[in-house]
Design a protein around this motif. Structure first.
Motif, PDB file in Angstrom:
ATOM      1  N   HIS A  99       0.817  -1.217   0.000  1.00  0.00           N
ATOM      2  CA  HIS A  99       0.000   0.000   0.000  1.00  0.00           C
ATOM      3  C   HIS A  99       0.845   1.259   0.000  1.00  0.00           C
ATOM      4  O   HIS A  99       0.460   2.267  -0.571  1.00  0.00           O
ATOM      5  N   ASP A 100       2.033   1.228   0.595  1.00  0.00           N
ATOM      6  CA  ASP A 100       2.877   2.421   0.624  1.00  0.00           C
ATOM      7  C   ASP A 100       3.562   2.677  -0.720  1.00  0.00           C
ATOM      8  O   ASP A 100       3.978   3.792  -0.993  1.00  0.00           O
ATOM      9  N   LYS A 101       3.653   1.671  -1.567  1.00  0.00           N
ATOM     10  CA  LYS A 101       4.280   1.829  -2.882  1.00  0.00           C
ATOM     11  C   LYS A 101       3.257   2.081  -3.991  1.00  0.00           C
ATOM     12  O   LYS A 101       3.626   2.344  -5.128  1.00  0.00           O
ATOM     13  N   LEU A 102       1.972   2.007  -3.666  1.00  0.00           N
ATOM     14  CA  LEU A 102       0.917   2.188  -4.659  1.00  0.00           C
ATOM     15  C   LEU A 102       0.216   3.542  -4.519  1.00  0.00           C
ATOM     16  O   LEU A 102      -0.897   3.708  -4.984  1.00  0.00           O
ATOM     17  N   ASN A 103       0.885   4.524  -3.922  1.00  0.00           N
ATOM     18  CA  ASN A 103       0.236   5.812  -3.712  1.00  0.00           C
ATOM     19  C   ASN A 103       0.107   6.630  -4.994  1.00  0.00           C
ATOM     20  O   ASN A 103      -0.560   7.647  -5.008  1.00  0.00           O
ATOM     21  N   TRP A 104       0.716   6.194  -6.082  1.00  0.00           N
ATOM     22  CA  TRP A 104       0.594   6.894  -7.361  1.00  0.00           C
ATOM     23  C   TRP A 104      -0.746   6.620  -8.035  1.00  0.00           C
ATOM     24  O   TRP A 104      -1.176   7.362  -8.909  1.00  0.00           O
ATOM     25  N   ILE A 105      -1.429   5.558  -7.593  1.00  0.00           N
ATOM     26  CA  ILE A 105      -2.737   5.247  -8.169  1.00  0.00           C
ATOM     27  C   ILE A 105      -3.729   6.332  -7.761  1.00  0.00           C
ATOM     28  O   ILE A 105      -3.918   6.609  -6.588  1.00  0.00           O
ATOM     29  N   GLY A 106      -4.343   6.946  -8.729  1.00  0.00           N
ATOM     30  CA  GLY A 106      -5.268   8.035  -8.460  1.00  0.00           C
ATOM     31  C   GLY A 106      -4.640   9.404  -8.583  1.00  0.00           C
ATOM     32  O   GLY A 106      -5.320  10.413  -8.475  1.00  0.00           O
ATOM     33  N   HIS A 107      -3.332   9.446  -8.812  1.00  0.00           N
ATOM     34  CA  HIS A 107      -2.624  10.716  -8.955  1.00  0.00           C
ATOM     35  C   HIS A 107      -1.844  10.751 -10.263  1.00  0.00           C
ATOM     36  O   HIS A 107      -0.766  11.345 -10.332  1.00  0.00           O
ATOM     37  N   LEU A 108      -2.377  10.135 -11.287  1.00  0.00           N
ATOM     38  CA  LEU A 108      -1.716  10.096 -12.582  1.00  0.00           C
ATOM     39  C   LEU A 108      -2.025  11.361 -13.383  1.00  0.00           C
ATOM     40  O   LEU A 108      -3.027  12.029 -13.138  1.00  0.00           O
ATOM     41  N   PRO A 109      -1.154  11.706 -14.339  1.00  0.00           N
ATOM     42  CA  PRO A 109      -1.484  12.827 -15.223  1.00  0.00           C
ATOM     43  C   PRO A 109      -2.761  12.504 -15.994  1.00  0.00           C
ATOM     44  O   PRO A 109      -2.913  11.417 -16.522  1.00  0.00           O
ATOM     45  N   ASP A 113      -5.769  12.679 -14.435  1.00  0.00           N
ATOM     46  CA  ASP A 113      -6.797  12.604 -13.394  1.00  0.00           C
ATOM     47  C   ASP A 113      -7.222  14.029 -13.064  1.00  0.00           C
ATOM     48  O   ASP A 113      -6.390  14.896 -12.837  1.00  0.00           O
ATOM     49  N   ILE A 114      -8.519  14.254 -13.038  1.00  0.00           N
ATOM     50  CA  ILE A 114      -9.048  15.603 -12.846  1.00  0.00           C
ATOM     51  C   ILE A 114      -9.300  15.832 -11.358  1.00  0.00           C
ATOM     52  O   ILE A 114     -10.002  15.059 -10.713  1.00  0.00           O
ATOM     53  N   PHE A 167      -9.731   9.925 -14.229  1.00  0.00           N
ATOM     54  CA  PHE A 167      -9.938   9.514 -15.618  1.00  0.00           C
ATOM     55  C   PHE A 167      -8.842   8.564 -16.106  1.00  0.00           C
ATOM     56  O   PHE A 167      -9.115   7.466 -16.596  1.00  0.00           O
ATOM     57  N   THR A 168      -7.588   8.963 -15.983  1.00  0.00           N
ATOM     58  CA  THR A 168      -6.478   8.139 -16.467  1.00  0.00           C
ATOM     59  C   THR A 168      -6.366   6.843 -15.673  1.00  0.00           C
ATOM     60  O   THR A 168      -6.091   5.778 -16.241  1.00  0.00           O
ATOM     61  N   THR A 169      -6.589   6.908 -14.376  1.00  0.00           N
ATOM     62  CA  THR A 169      -6.528   5.711 -13.541  1.00  0.00           C
ATOM     63  C   THR A 169      -7.595   4.709 -13.960  1.00  0.00           C
ATOM     64  O   THR A 169      -7.337   3.499 -14.012  1.00  0.00           O
ATOM     65  N   MET A 170      -8.800   5.189 -14.284  1.00  0.00           N
ATOM     66  CA  MET A 170      -9.870   4.284 -14.713  1.00  0.00           C
ATOM     67  C   MET A 170      -9.542   3.624 -16.049  1.00  0.00           C
ATOM     68  O   MET A 170      -9.824   2.437 -16.240  1.00  0.00           O
ATOM     69  N   ILE A 171      -8.948   4.368 -16.974  1.00  0.00           N
ATOM     70  CA  ILE A 171      -8.564   3.780 -18.264  1.00  0.00           C
ATOM     71  C   ILE A 171      -7.496   2.717 -18.062  1.00  0.00           C
ATOM     72  O   ILE A 171      -7.573   1.616 -18.634  1.00  0.00           O
ATOM     73  N   LEU A 172      -6.489   3.014 -17.244  1.00  0.00           N
ATOM     74  CA  LEU A 172      -5.428   2.050 -16.972  1.00  0.00           C
ATOM     75  C   LEU A 172      -5.978   0.802 -16.285  1.00  0.00           C
ATOM     76  O   LEU A 172      -5.648  -0.324 -16.667  1.00  0.00           O
ATOM     77  N   LEU A 173      -6.849   0.981 -15.313  1.00  0.00           N
ATOM     78  CA  LEU A 173      -7.466  -0.153 -14.622  1.00  0.00           C
ATOM     79  C   LEU A 173      -8.314  -0.989 -15.573  1.00  0.00           C
ATOM     80  O   LEU A 173      -8.293  -2.217 -15.533  1.00  0.00           O
ATOM     81  N   SER A 174      -9.037  -0.330 -16.462  1.00  0.00           N
ATOM     82  CA  SER A 174      -9.851  -1.037 -17.443  1.00  0.00           C
ATOM     83  C   SER A 174      -8.990  -1.881 -18.375  1.00  0.00           C
ATOM     84  O   SER A 174      -9.324  -3.035 -18.673  1.00  0.00           O
ATOM     85  N   LEU A 175      -7.871  -1.340 -18.823  1.00  0.00           N
ATOM     86  CA  LEU A 175      -6.967  -2.095 -19.700  1.00  0.00           C
ATOM     87  C   LEU A 175      -6.381  -3.306 -18.982  1.00  0.00           C
ATOM     88  O   LEU A 175      -6.327  -4.408 -19.542  1.00  0.00           O
TER      89      LEU A 175
END
Length: 74
Positions: free
Chosen positions: A27-37, A39-40, A53-61
């Motif tokens: 969990h401490d290494k996954l803090n970038w999830i939700g803070h990607l370029p 994301d609004i 937005f970007t996190t959802m696209i990446l998760l969907s892929l």
């Protein structure tokens, strides 16, 4: 219900378990999830809007790739 439904439920359960283990130990290494370029994030005095937005696209892929791999194995 058929045996295919049982296999699908077992596969989904294993994925949820692996996701939980991943989040628990890393969990401490996954803090970038939700803070990607892309994301609004809009923050005002009494207003906060966040749309990952970007996190959802990446998760969907990633989920599409995992589901396709599982479908080919079973």
């Amino acid at each position: 219900m058929s045996s295919e439904t049982g296999k699908l439920l077992i596969g989904v359960g294993i994925l949820i378990l692996l996701g939980g283990v991943l989040i628990y130990f890393f969990h401490d290494k996954l803090n970038w999830i939700g803070h990607l370029p892309g994301d609004i994030r809009i923050e005002r005095k009494h207003f906060r809007f966040y749309f990952p937005f970007t996190t959802m696209i990446l998760l969907s892929l990633v989920l599409t790739l995992i589901v396709n791999i599982i479908k080919r194995l079973f």
